[in-house]
Design a protein around this motif. Sequence first.
Motif, PDB file in Angstrom:
ATOM      1  N   GLU A  38       0.869  -1.185   0.000  1.00 56.61           N
ATOM      2  CA  GLU A  38       0.000   0.000   0.000  1.00 56.61           C
ATOM      3  C   GLU A  38       0.903   1.232   0.000  1.00 56.61           C
ATOM      4  O   GLU A  38       1.791   1.347   0.837  1.00 56.61           O
ATOM      5  CB  GLU A  38      -0.911  -0.038   1.234  1.00 56.61           C
ATOM      6  CG  GLU A  38      -1.504   1.284   1.667  1.00 56.61           C
ATOM      7  CD  GLU A  38      -2.321   2.005   0.598  1.00 56.61           C
ATOM      8  OE1 GLU A  38      -3.172   1.375  -0.035  1.00 56.61           O
ATOM      9  OE2 GLU A  38      -2.059   3.224   0.405  1.00 56.61           O
ATOM     10  N   GLN A  39       0.628   2.157  -0.933  1.00 57.63           N
ATOM     11  CA  GLN A  39       1.545   3.292  -1.089  1.00 57.63           C
ATOM     12  C   GLN A  39       1.575   4.222   0.129  1.00 57.63           C
ATOM     13  O   GLN A  39       2.593   4.834   0.422  1.00 57.63           O
ATOM     14  CB  GLN A  39       1.182   4.113  -2.321  1.00 57.63           C
ATOM     15  CG  GLN A  39      -0.175   4.781  -2.256  1.00 57.63           C
ATOM     16  CD  GLN A  39      -0.459   5.683  -3.443  1.00 57.63           C
ATOM     17  OE1 GLN A  39       0.392   5.871  -4.293  1.00 57.63           O
ATOM     18  NE2 GLN A  39      -1.660   6.229  -3.502  1.00 57.63           N
ATOM     19  N   THR A  46      -9.985   5.999  -0.795  1.00 56.95           N
ATOM     20  CA  THR A  46     -11.439   6.213  -0.764  1.00 56.95           C
ATOM     21  C   THR A  46     -12.102   5.460   0.386  1.00 56.95           C
ATOM     22  O   THR A  46     -13.140   5.885   0.898  1.00 56.95           O
ATOM     23  CB  THR A  46     -12.042   5.773  -2.112  1.00 56.95           C
ATOM     24  OG1 THR A  46     -11.365   6.478  -3.151  1.00 56.95           O
ATOM     25  CG2 THR A  46     -13.516   6.068  -2.184  1.00 56.95           C
ATOM     26  N   SER A  47     -11.485   4.373   0.828  1.00 54.25           N
ATOM     27  CA  SER A  47     -12.154   3.534   1.830  1.00 54.25           C
ATOM     28  C   SER A  47     -12.362   4.228   3.177  1.00 54.25           C
ATOM     29  O   SER A  47     -13.170   3.760   3.979  1.00 54.25           O
ATOM     30  CB  SER A  47     -11.384   2.226   2.038  1.00 54.25           C
ATOM     31  OG  SER A  47     -11.431   1.467   0.859  1.00 54.25           O
ATOM     32  N   THR A  51     -19.797   7.400   2.737  1.00 52.61           N
ATOM     33  CA  THR A  51     -20.899   7.783   3.626  1.00 52.61           C
ATOM     34  C   THR A  51     -21.021   6.782   4.776  1.00 52.61           C
ATOM     35  O   THR A  51     -21.749   7.007   5.722  1.00 52.61           O
ATOM     36  CB  THR A  51     -22.211   7.873   2.819  1.00 52.61           C
ATOM     37  OG1 THR A  51     -21.945   8.588   1.601  1.00 52.61           O
ATOM     38  CG2 THR A  51     -23.294   8.615   3.558  1.00 52.61           C
ATOM     39  N   LEU A  53     -22.179   3.664   4.768  1.00 56.06           N
ATOM     40  CA  LEU A  53     -23.381   2.841   4.798  1.00 56.06           C
ATOM     41  C   LEU A  53     -23.100   1.487   4.165  1.00 56.06           C
ATOM     42  O   LEU A  53     -22.303   1.382   3.228  1.00 56.06           O
ATOM     43  CB  LEU A  53     -24.511   3.533   4.029  1.00 56.06           C
ATOM     44  CG  LEU A  53     -24.867   4.924   4.537  1.00 56.06           C
ATOM     45  CD1 LEU A  53     -25.968   5.543   3.675  1.00 56.06           C
ATOM     46  CD2 LEU A  53     -25.315   4.854   6.000  1.00 56.06           C
ATOM     47  N   ALA A 184       3.925   0.781  -5.193  1.00 54.58           N
ATOM     48  CA  ALA A 184       4.325   0.032  -6.396  1.00 54.58           C
ATOM     49  C   ALA A 184       4.773   1.039  -7.452  1.00 54.58           C
ATOM     50  O   ALA A 184       4.059   2.005  -7.747  1.00 54.58           O
ATOM     51  CB  ALA A 184       3.147  -0.792  -6.906  1.00 54.58           C
ATOM     52  N   GLY A 363     -16.617  -0.811  -7.520  1.00 53.50           N
ATOM     53  CA  GLY A 363     -17.067  -1.607  -6.374  1.00 53.50           C
ATOM     54  C   GLY A 363     -17.380  -0.725  -5.185  1.00 53.50           C
ATOM     55  O   GLY A 363     -16.880   0.380  -5.082  1.00 53.50           O
ATOM     56  N   ILE A 365     -17.994  -0.435  -0.740  1.00 55.47           N
ATOM     57  CA  ILE A 365     -17.603  -1.063   0.528  1.00 55.47           C
ATOM     58  C   ILE A 365     -18.526  -2.257   0.781  1.00 55.47           C
ATOM     59  O   ILE A 365     -18.086  -3.347   1.128  1.00 55.47           O
ATOM     60  CB  ILE A 365     -17.779  -0.075   1.716  1.00 55.47           C
ATOM     61  CG1 ILE A 365     -16.992   1.213   1.509  1.00 55.47           C
ATOM     62  CG2 ILE A 365     -17.487  -0.757   3.044  1.00 55.47           C
ATOM     63  CD1 ILE A 365     -15.604   1.245   1.983  1.00 55.47           C
ATOM     64  N   THR A 366     -19.836  -2.002   0.592  1.00 57.33           N
ATOM     65  CA  THR A 366     -20.841  -3.026   0.857  1.00 57.33           C
ATOM     66  C   THR A 366     -20.512  -4.338   0.155  1.00 57.33           C
ATOM     67  O   THR A 366     -20.747  -5.417   0.695  1.00 57.33           O
ATOM     68  CB  THR A 366     -22.217  -2.513   0.358  1.00 57.33           C
ATOM     69  OG1 THR A 366     -22.451  -1.227   0.934  1.00 57.33           O
ATOM     70  CG2 THR A 366     -23.341  -3.463   0.709  1.00 57.33           C
TER      71      THR A 366
HETATM   72  C1  LIG Z   1     -18.307  10.007  -1.647  1.00 57.98           C
HETATM   73  C2  LIG Z   1     -18.355   8.512  -1.572  1.00 57.98           C
HETATM   74  C3  LIG Z   1     -19.310   7.890  -0.788  1.00 57.98           C
HETATM   75  C4  LIG Z   1     -19.345   6.512  -0.732  1.00 57.98           C
HETATM   76  N1  LIG Z   1     -20.237   5.918   0.098  1.00 57.98           N
HETATM   77  C5  LIG Z   1     -20.294   4.568   0.169  1.00 57.98           C
HETATM   78  C6  LIG Z   1     -21.191   3.951   1.081  1.00 57.98           C
HETATM   79  O1  LIG Z   1     -21.879   4.595   1.875  1.00 57.98           O
HETATM   80  N2  LIG Z   1     -21.256   2.597   1.053  1.00 57.98           N
HETATM   81  C7  LIG Z   1     -20.492   1.842   0.223  1.00 57.98           C
HETATM   82  O2  LIG Z   1     -20.650   0.641   0.228  1.00 57.98           O
HETATM   83  N3  LIG Z   1     -19.598   2.411  -0.618  1.00 57.98           N
HETATM   84  C8  LIG Z   1     -19.469   3.747  -0.647  1.00 57.98           C
HETATM   85  N4  LIG Z   1     -18.565   4.348  -1.469  1.00 57.98           N
HETATM   86  C9  LIG Z   1     -17.693   3.519  -2.305  1.00 57.98           C
HETATM   87  C10 LIG Z   1     -16.493   2.995  -1.541  1.00 57.98           C
HETATM   88  O3  LIG Z   1     -15.962   3.958  -0.671  1.00 57.98           O
HETATM   89  C11 LIG Z   1     -15.397   2.563  -2.507  1.00 57.98           C
HETATM   90  O4  LIG Z   1     -15.949   1.762  -3.498  1.00 57.98           O
HETATM   91  C12 LIG Z   1     -14.313   1.744  -1.818  1.00 57.98           C
HETATM   92  O5  LIG Z   1     -13.798   2.424  -0.702  1.00 57.98           O
HETATM   93  C13 LIG Z   1     -13.204   1.455  -2.811  1.00 57.98           C
HETATM   94  O6  LIG Z   1     -12.212   0.700  -2.160  1.00 57.98           O
HETATM   95  P1  LIG Z   1     -10.873   0.393  -2.914  1.00 57.98           P
HETATM   96  O7  LIG Z   1     -10.092  -0.533  -2.051  1.00 57.98           O
HETATM   97  O8  LIG Z   1     -11.139  -0.026  -4.314  1.00 57.98           O
HETATM   98  O9  LIG Z   1     -10.176   1.831  -3.082  1.00 57.98           O
HETATM   99  P2  LIG Z   1      -9.261   2.652  -2.060  1.00 57.98           P
HETATM  100  O10 LIG Z   1      -9.776   2.622  -0.693  1.00 57.98           O
HETATM  101  O11 LIG Z   1      -9.010   3.977  -2.667  1.00 57.98           O
HETATM  102  O12 LIG Z   1      -7.922   1.801  -2.061  1.00 57.98           O
HETATM  103  C14 LIG Z   1      -6.991   1.839  -3.113  1.00 57.98           C
HETATM  104  C15 LIG Z   1      -5.627   1.940  -2.464  1.00 57.98           C
HETATM  105  O13 LIG Z   1      -4.605   1.786  -3.444  1.00 57.98           O
HETATM  106  C16 LIG Z   1      -3.502   2.543  -3.007  1.00 57.98           C
HETATM  107  N5  LIG Z   1      -2.586   2.757  -4.124  1.00 57.98           N
HETATM  108  C17 LIG Z   1      -2.743   3.568  -5.192  1.00 57.98           C
HETATM  109  N6  LIG Z   1      -1.665   3.510  -5.991  1.00 57.98           N
HETATM  110  C18 LIG Z   1      -0.799   2.643  -5.411  1.00 57.98           C
HETATM  111  C19 LIG Z   1       0.498   2.174  -5.752  1.00 57.98           C
HETATM  112  N7  LIG Z   1       1.139   2.595  -6.839  1.00 57.98           N
HETATM  113  N8  LIG Z   1       1.107   1.283  -4.919  1.00 57.98           N
HETATM  114  C20 LIG Z   1       0.485   0.850  -3.789  1.00 57.98           C
HETATM  115  N9  LIG Z   1      -0.740   1.271  -3.426  1.00 57.98           N
HETATM  116  C21 LIG Z   1      -1.373   2.148  -4.221  1.00 57.98           C
HETATM  117  C22 LIG Z   1      -4.148   3.828  -2.504  1.00 57.98           C
HETATM  118  O14 LIG Z   1      -3.293   4.533  -1.633  1.00 57.98           O
HETATM  119  C23 LIG Z   1      -5.393   3.312  -1.828  1.00 57.98           C
HETATM  120  O15 LIG Z   1      -5.230   3.141  -0.425  1.00 57.98           O
HETATM  121  C24 LIG Z   1     -18.456   5.732  -1.509  1.00 57.98           C
HETATM  122  C25 LIG Z   1     -17.487   6.363  -2.274  1.00 57.98           C
HETATM  123  C26 LIG Z   1     -17.419   7.740  -2.289  1.00 57.98           C
HETATM  124  C27 LIG Z   1     -16.345   8.399  -3.077  1.00 57.98           C
END
Ligand SMILES: Cc1cc2nc3c(=O)[nH]c(=O)nc-3n(C[C@H](O)[C@H](O)[C@H](O)COP(=O)(O)OP(=O)(O)OC[C@H]3O[C@@H](n4cnc5c(N)ncnc54)[C@H](O)[C@@H]3O)c2cc1C
Length: 527
Positions: A38-39, A46-47, A51, A53, A184, A363, A365-366
Amino acid sequence: MRSLGDRTVDLLVIGGGIIGAGIARDAARRGLSVALIEQADLASGTSSRPTRLIHGGLRYLELFDFGLVRSDMKEREILLRIAPHLVFSLAFLLPLYRPSVIYRAKLRIGMLLYDLLSLDKSLPKREWLGRDEARTAEPGLAPNGLAGAWRFYDAQVPLVERLVVENALDAASHGALILNHARAIGYLRDGDRVVGARARDAIGGGELAVRARYTVNATGAWLDETIAPLRPAAKPLLRLTKGIHLVTPRATEQAHVLFAKRDGRLFFVVPWREYTIVGTTDTDYDADPGAADATEDDVRYLQAEARAAFPEAPFEVIHFTWAGIRALVRVEGVAEGEVSRKHALYDHERRDGTAGVLSVIGGKITAYRAIAEEVADRVARALGAAGRGDTERALLPGAGAPIGDRAAALGLPPPVIANLTTVYGSIGAAVLDLVASDPSLAEPLCPHEPTIAAELAYVIRDEWAVTLGDALLRRTGLGLRPCQALECVDAIADRMGALQGWDSARRAAEAAAYRRELAPMRAFSSA
Ligand SMILES: Cc1cc2nc3c(=O)[nH]c(=O)nc-3n(C[C@H](O)[C@H](O)[C@H](O)COP(=O)(O)OP(=O)(O)OC[C@H]3O[C@@H](n4cnc5c(N)ncnc54)[C@H](O)[C@@H]3O)c2cc1C
């Protein structure tokens, strides 16, 4: 320098958000050897900015995304079961104002469908509240034109950061190597095959080579950047949209689904910890996902809409804000709010001729557990591994026996016990062990908050917390209080420095880095 030596793992996961941590957990539990890089920090993307939920998403019914709503509701049930210390049911009101007959009928059908798509749920069924009942349930609702409200049930994950950390903890307890602060910077290749990645190690210094039989890219909103070396000059796969949230003093009794007066968009007002979250917005975004913040327009829009719904509530006071970037599957010619929230898997071998690597697009969180299972199934098949996923049933680490009695026997005050229980669930036992061996660790980190020194020691030792932001924002929850620990940050940096061997210059630099990390969240703070 951190090193894997000559070891080749079965699976390298790039990205430590909920999707990456979930994949690492699922794969490690089925016997694969796993490394995750993880960078920045676990959940720093985003996680930690949703919101919060766990929901099917009423709005997706309008998009006729029944399959998505159905599977998300199934996941909601699973998360309520496997993480009962982190995921809680939440009653929502959806108030109706001077509704037309058609609108009333449309919502009735929506509510019926929402129930039908989750017939096997443990949550109560929806019910209609007349005007007086709605006002009794939520006395602050604007009265003019109120016809009544639907009450329905979804779920909330107040400390979503902990959901990510607990997935990583469980992965680690099944042998996974978790490397945060390791970015990465390129792929290792063997002909047309990806065989791992190179990472810049911000903690150990230098570069790490992580050799892997299979690599999964779960970098969320950073995906187009991180897969560019695998598909140069190709069109972006993602559509990025920004959503912001306000954290205000507690403004309502209930959670609410509301429709904005300005543009008819759906938004939420939700009780969260002792406060209220108002969110969210949905606007196209094309800058660095790590630099997203709330603008004046975003904030005034949400304040005005929330005030219209609850005229007397204290929305003029803002504790802090957060902004998140949605990484949606790119679809041209569609408004932001109408892009599907369904994820997709991008198979580089089929699409670009590069074997050994898969990317996850989008995708929620849910849906994270189901997405992780789907990915781990694919990886296991590709590696010819026999193990099966069990995350539909396996409890997360903090879902064990309550710690309250032991904490009371150690003489901890009730607010500290309540906080330990809320933040860590049964993992809090490890914090209690530290207090038992050194009672001075029962001291609070900030005089007015219940977080204690033992938590800092614990998250550094067992949960990969390296910076103040890691410890305060994404482990202990202290940084998610209105003060965000700003008054005490120098003293906390001293404590953390003593545990990590920081000299005084490093302590000051770490405290300054924490203040910088908070700056975008505090741009509109009232205090
Ligand atoms: C405003 C908003 C409201 C939302 N509300 C909800 C909700 O209420 N309920 C719900 O279910 N979902 C919700 N979502 C969606 C949910 O938050 C996301 O779908 C989810 O957090 C995505 O997770 P992820 O692991 O794909 O991304 P991230 O959490 O962004 O994880 C990706 C990770 O990759 C890392 N990374 C990037 N580049 C590199 C690299 N080169 N090397 C190593 N690591 C790297 C980043 O630092 C980051 O930590 C919401 C999203 C938003 C924006």
